[in-house]
Design a protein around this motif. Sequence first.
Motif, PDB file in Angstrom:
ATOM      1  N   GLY A  82     -10.968   8.631   5.646  1.00  0.00           N
ATOM      2  CA  GLY A  82      -9.940   9.194   4.764  1.00  0.00           C
ATOM      3  C   GLY A  82      -8.697   8.309   4.780  1.00  0.00           C
ATOM      4  O   GLY A  82      -8.378   7.682   5.796  1.00  0.00           O
ATOM      5  N   GLY A  83      -7.987   8.250   3.667  1.00  0.00           N
ATOM      6  CA  GLY A  83      -6.797   7.382   3.559  1.00  0.00           C
ATOM      7  C   GLY A  83      -5.816   7.592   4.707  1.00  0.00           C
ATOM      8  O   GLY A  83      -5.348   6.640   5.336  1.00  0.00           O
ATOM      9  N   ARG A  84      -5.514   8.859   5.013  1.00  0.00           N
ATOM     10  CA  ARG A  84      -4.499   9.124   6.041  1.00  0.00           C
ATOM     11  C   ARG A  84      -5.053   9.004   7.464  1.00  0.00           C
ATOM     12  O   ARG A  84      -4.353   9.254   8.436  1.00  0.00           O
ATOM     13  N   TYR A  85      -6.327   8.643   7.570  1.00  0.00           N
ATOM     14  CA  TYR A  85      -6.965   8.459   8.884  1.00  0.00           C
ATOM     15  C   TYR A  85      -7.448   7.017   9.013  1.00  0.00           C
ATOM     16  O   TYR A  85      -8.360   6.734   9.775  1.00  0.00           O
ATOM     17  N   GLY A 115       0.868  -1.178   0.000  1.00  0.00           N
ATOM     18  CA  GLY A 115       0.000   0.000   0.000  1.00  0.00           C
ATOM     19  C   GLY A 115       0.903   1.225   0.000  1.00  0.00           C
ATOM     20  O   GLY A 115       2.129   1.100   0.136  1.00  0.00           O
ATOM     21  N   ILE A 116       0.312   2.388  -0.148  1.00  0.00           N
ATOM     22  CA  ILE A 116       1.137   3.609  -0.143  1.00  0.00           C
ATOM     23  C   ILE A 116       0.361   4.734   0.548  1.00  0.00           C
ATOM     24  O   ILE A 116      -0.870   4.657   0.653  1.00  0.00           O
ATOM     25  N   GLY A 117       1.077   5.745   1.014  1.00  0.00           N
ATOM     26  CA  GLY A 117       0.413   6.862   1.717  1.00  0.00           C
ATOM     27  C   GLY A 117      -0.302   6.328   2.944  1.00  0.00           C
ATOM     28  O   GLY A 117       0.255   5.549   3.734  1.00  0.00           O
ATOM     29  N   GLY A 118      -1.561   6.676   3.085  1.00  0.00           N
ATOM     30  CA  GLY A 118      -2.327   6.252   4.256  1.00  0.00           C
ATOM     31  C   GLY A 118      -2.502   4.751   4.358  1.00  0.00           C
ATOM     32  O   GLY A 118      -2.803   4.237   5.441  1.00  0.00           O
ATOM     33  N   SER A 119      -2.305   4.045   3.275  1.00  0.00           N
ATOM     34  CA  SER A 119      -2.448   2.590   3.309  1.00  0.00           C
ATOM     35  C   SER A 119      -1.135   1.896   3.647  1.00  0.00           C
ATOM     36  O   SER A 119      -1.029   0.663   3.528  1.00  0.00           O
ATOM     37  N   ASP A 120      -0.152   2.696   4.021  1.00  0.00           N
ATOM     38  CA  ASP A 120       1.169   2.150   4.361  1.00  0.00           C
ATOM     39  C   ASP A 120       1.730   2.800   5.628  1.00  0.00           C
ATOM     40  O   ASP A 120       2.135   2.111   6.566  1.00  0.00           O
ATOM     41  N   GLY A 163      -4.292  18.256  -4.449  1.00  0.00           N
ATOM     42  CA  GLY A 163      -2.928  18.592  -4.853  1.00  0.00           C
ATOM     43  C   GLY A 163      -2.072  17.418  -5.279  1.00  0.00           C
ATOM     44  O   GLY A 163      -0.969  17.605  -5.799  1.00  0.00           O
ATOM     45  N   VAL A 164      -2.544  16.203  -5.077  1.00  0.00           N
ATOM     46  CA  VAL A 164      -1.721  15.061  -5.489  1.00  0.00           C
ATOM     47  C   VAL A 164      -2.103  14.586  -6.889  1.00  0.00           C
ATOM     48  O   VAL A 164      -1.445  13.716  -7.451  1.00  0.00           O
ATOM     49  N   GLU A 165      -3.160  15.176  -7.456  1.00  0.00           N
ATOM     50  CA  GLU A 165      -3.703  14.628  -8.707  1.00  0.00           C
ATOM     51  C   GLU A 165      -2.897  14.957  -9.955  1.00  0.00           C
ATOM     52  O   GLU A 165      -2.693  14.102 -10.812  1.00  0.00           O
ATOM     53  N   GLN A 223       3.931  13.821   8.304  1.00  0.00           N
ATOM     54  CA  GLN A 223       4.060  14.616   7.080  1.00  0.00           C
ATOM     55  C   GLN A 223       2.825  14.421   6.211  1.00  0.00           C
ATOM     56  O   GLN A 223       2.291  15.375   5.656  1.00  0.00           O
ATOM     57  N   GLN A 224       2.365  13.180   6.095  1.00  0.00           N
ATOM     58  CA  GLN A 224       1.148  12.990   5.311  1.00  0.00           C
ATOM     59  C   GLN A 224      -0.061  13.573   6.050  1.00  0.00           C
ATOM     60  O   GLN A 224      -0.843  14.329   5.489  1.00  0.00           O
ATOM     61  N   LEU A 225      -0.176  13.191   7.324  1.00  0.00           N
ATOM     62  CA  LEU A 225      -1.346  13.622   8.092  1.00  0.00           C
ATOM     63  C   LEU A 225      -1.504  15.146   8.054  1.00  0.00           C
ATOM     64  O   LEU A 225      -2.568  15.676   7.769  1.00  0.00           O
ATOM     65  N   LYS A 285      -7.464   2.000  -0.459  1.00  0.00           N
ATOM     66  CA  LYS A 285      -8.850   2.445  -0.327  1.00  0.00           C
ATOM     67  C   LYS A 285      -9.555   2.379  -1.684  1.00  0.00           C
ATOM     68  O   LYS A 285     -10.627   1.815  -1.819  1.00  0.00           O
ATOM     69  N   THR A 286      -8.907   2.927  -2.698  1.00  0.00           N
ATOM     70  CA  THR A 286      -9.532   2.993  -4.023  1.00  0.00           C
ATOM     71  C   THR A 286      -9.314   1.734  -4.856  1.00  0.00           C
ATOM     72  O   THR A 286     -10.065   1.455  -5.774  1.00  0.00           O
ATOM     73  N   PHE A 287      -8.262   1.016  -4.567  1.00  0.00           N
ATOM     74  CA  PHE A 287      -7.810  -0.140  -5.352  1.00  0.00           C
ATOM     75  C   PHE A 287      -7.514   0.260  -6.802  1.00  0.00           C
ATOM     76  O   PHE A 287      -7.668  -0.520  -7.735  1.00  0.00           O
ATOM     77  N   THR A 288      -7.057   1.494  -6.967  1.00  0.00           N
ATOM     78  CA  THR A 288      -6.653   1.946  -8.303  1.00  0.00           C
ATOM     79  C   THR A 288      -5.250   2.550  -8.266  1.00  0.00           C
ATOM     80  O   THR A 288      -4.695   2.863  -9.312  1.00  0.00           O
ATOM     81  N   THR A 289      -4.703   2.754  -7.086  1.00  0.00           N
ATOM     82  CA  THR A 289      -3.425   3.466  -6.976  1.00  0.00           C
ATOM     83  C   THR A 289      -2.346   2.684  -7.736  1.00  0.00           C
ATOM     84  O   THR A 289      -2.090   1.512  -7.450  1.00  0.00           O
ATOM     85  N   ILE A 290      -1.738   3.369  -8.681  1.00  0.00           N
ATOM     86  CA  ILE A 290      -0.867   2.667  -9.639  1.00  0.00           C
ATOM     87  C   ILE A 290       0.306   1.947  -8.974  1.00  0.00           C
ATOM     88  O   ILE A 290       0.649   0.821  -9.322  1.00  0.00           O
ATOM     89  N   GLU A 291       0.892   2.604  -7.969  1.00  0.00           N
ATOM     90  CA  GLU A 291       2.038   1.983  -7.278  1.00  0.00           C
ATOM     91  C   GLU A 291       1.604   0.668  -6.630  1.00  0.00           C
ATOM     92  O   GLU A 291       2.261  -0.368  -6.764  1.00  0.00           O
ATOM     93  N   THR A 292       0.471   0.725  -5.927  1.00  0.00           N
ATOM     94  CA  THR A 292       0.008  -0.447  -5.187  1.00  0.00           C
ATOM     95  C   THR A 292      -0.415  -1.558  -6.135  1.00  0.00           C
ATOM     96  O   THR A 292      -0.053  -2.732  -5.934  1.00  0.00           O
ATOM     97  N   MET A 293      -1.140  -1.198  -7.189  1.00  0.00           N
ATOM     98  CA  MET A 293      -1.615  -2.240  -8.089  1.00  0.00           C
ATOM     99  C   MET A 293      -0.443  -2.872  -8.850  1.00  0.00           C
ATOM    100  O   MET A 293      -0.416  -4.074  -9.091  1.00  0.00           O
TER     101      MET A 293
END
Length: 534
Positions: free
Chosen positions: A252-255, A141-146, A494-496, A334-336, A195-203
Motif C-alpha cells: 500500500g502507498g502509505r506502507y 512524490g506525494i502521500g505515501g511516496s513522500d 475517500g480521496v477519489e 496522519q496519512q497512516l 506507485k501508480t505513476f498517474t498521480t497528477i501532482e507527481t507527474m
Amino acid sequence: MSIWKTLRSRAEDVRDRKILDLFDGDRAERYSAATGPFVFDYSKTNIDTPTRHLLIQLAEQSGLAEKREAMFSGAKINDTEGRAVLHTALRHLDTDIEIDGENVMTCVRETYDRMVRFADDVRGGKFRAAGGRITDVVNIGIGGSDLGPAMACLALAPYHDGPRCHFVSNVDGAHIHDTLAGLDPETTLVIVASKTFTTIETMTNAETAKAWMAAKVEDPAEQFVALSTSAEKTAAFGITPERVFGFADWVGGRYSMWGPIGLSLMIAIGPKHFRDFLSGAAAMDDHFRTAELSENLPVMLALVGMWHNQFCDFATRAVLPYDQRLSRLPAYLQQLEMESNGKRVSMDGEALPYHSGPVVWGEPGTNGQHAFYQLIHQGTRIIPCEFMIATKGHEPDLAHQHILLAANCLAQSEALMRGRSMEEARALMAAKGFEGAELERQAAHRVFPGSRPSTTLIYPMLTPEVFGGIVALYEHRVFVEGVILGINSFDQWGVELGKELALALQPVLTGEADGAGKDGSTLRLAQMVRDAQH
Ligand code: F6P
C-alpha cells in the motif's frame, strides 16, 4: 450485553475517577508493555484491570489473531481492491511468501539487490551525471511516496552521509521552484516516486523537473529514476528499465517506504543502515505476531487508543515526540492512521455503529508546549497525548539539553495527570497577596483539572533499528484498530471524489469550460482565479 456496550458503560462509570488515585506500588510496571528497545507506559490513563481485561476480550472477539496471520501470510485482506497486504514482507527478505502459487520474494530480493547496487553507485560516485558525481537527490512524490522517506531522512540525519536529499510533493509550483532553485541540474538525480505513476501532482512536478534539467543536460532522462508498480508508464515517461525499481500492488502507498519508495533514504544513509532500519521493523513484526495480547505493544497501543476514542469519546489524539528529528512523524501518522481508518462502513458495506479512527495531530516537544498545550491542559475537551522520548540523544556534547528535553516531556505527562486543585491555586494566590473575591477569581484561572490521559513510548536512542520499530509499531496499531472496527484499513476511496472534481475544474479555471451545473460559491471562486490569469 455486548462487549462494546459493556466498555461504553465502564467508560461512563469511571469517567470522573482520578488517574493519580490508581497508582499503587507497581502500577507503572503493570501498565506498561515492553519489547526490545521499547517500553510503552500507559499507566497515566484511566485504564484499570477490569477495563484492560474487557479491552483484550474485545480484541480476541474481533478475530485479531487469525486476521493478523492472514495479513502476514499474504491472504487478500484488502478485499475492496482484491489485494494482499504484505508490506511486512519487504523487511523479512529471507522469508519466502507465496501469493497465488508464486514465491513473490524472488522479485522482491532481486529489486532490493538492484537498489543496493544503485545506492552504492550513487554514493560512491560510480554513477555519473552530466556534471560528474551526484550531489543532490530530489524525490518527487506525494502521500505515501513522500511522507515516509521525507520523515525518515530527517529522523536518521545522524546517519546521513550520502548526497543531500530533497522532497517535492505539492503541486503548488512554489514547492518545486524553491527546491530546485539552489540545485545544479548537472549533478542532481531526480527520483519520481509514484506507485501508480498517474498521480497528477507527481507527474506534473516530474515534467517540470525534466524541463529544468533539459535546459542544461543533454539527456535528462539519464538522471531520472522511477519507483513504481507500472513498468509501462515509467517507460512512457522515458526512464530506462535499468533505473526503474518496481514493486507489487500488495504494498500500500502509505506502507511503502520499506521497499523501492525508500530509495532516497537508502542513498542518504547507505544500504547498511537501511538494512538496520528494516531489521528494527522486522523485530517489531515478530513481537506483534507472537507476544501475548496484554504484552503486545501494537495491540496495547491500539486498545488504549480505542478506549479513548471509541469508549471515552475523545475525538482526537496528539502525537508528541520529544525528538526534533521526528518532527514529520505526526504528518506521516496522519496519512497512516487517517487514510487507513477514516472509514464509514464495515467490510460488508454497513454503516458503522460507532466512530472510526480519531483525528491525529501533533508537533514535537518542546515546541508544542509554547503553542497548543494550553488547550490540552485547561481546554474543555480532553485530548489523549502520546509522548515519545529517547533516554539519550545523539549529541554527547549536548547531553545537558537532552536532560532538559526529557524533563519537559516527563513534566508534561505528570502535569496532565496531576493537575492543580482549586485549593492549591488559592494557596498560590494567597501567597501572592490576593484576598476575597479577587483571590477566588485569580485562583480559578490557575486550576488544572488533571486526570488528562497520556502514554509514553521510551527508547534508548533514535537509531535506524529503533526508528524502524517505531514506524512498524504504528502500522500494526492501525491494523489492530481496523480489525476491531471491522473496516478495510487498506483502501482509500475517500480521496477519489476530490481528485475527479479537480480535474473537472481545471478547464473552468482556464476558461475552456463554463462550469455548468456547479454551485454558486465554487463558480464565483473559480472566476476570481480565472480573472487573475489575465
Ligand atoms: O490520493 C491518495 C494516494 O493514493 C495515497 O494513498 C498515496 O500514498 C498517494 O496518493 C500517492 O500515490 P502514488 O504513489 O500512486 O503517486
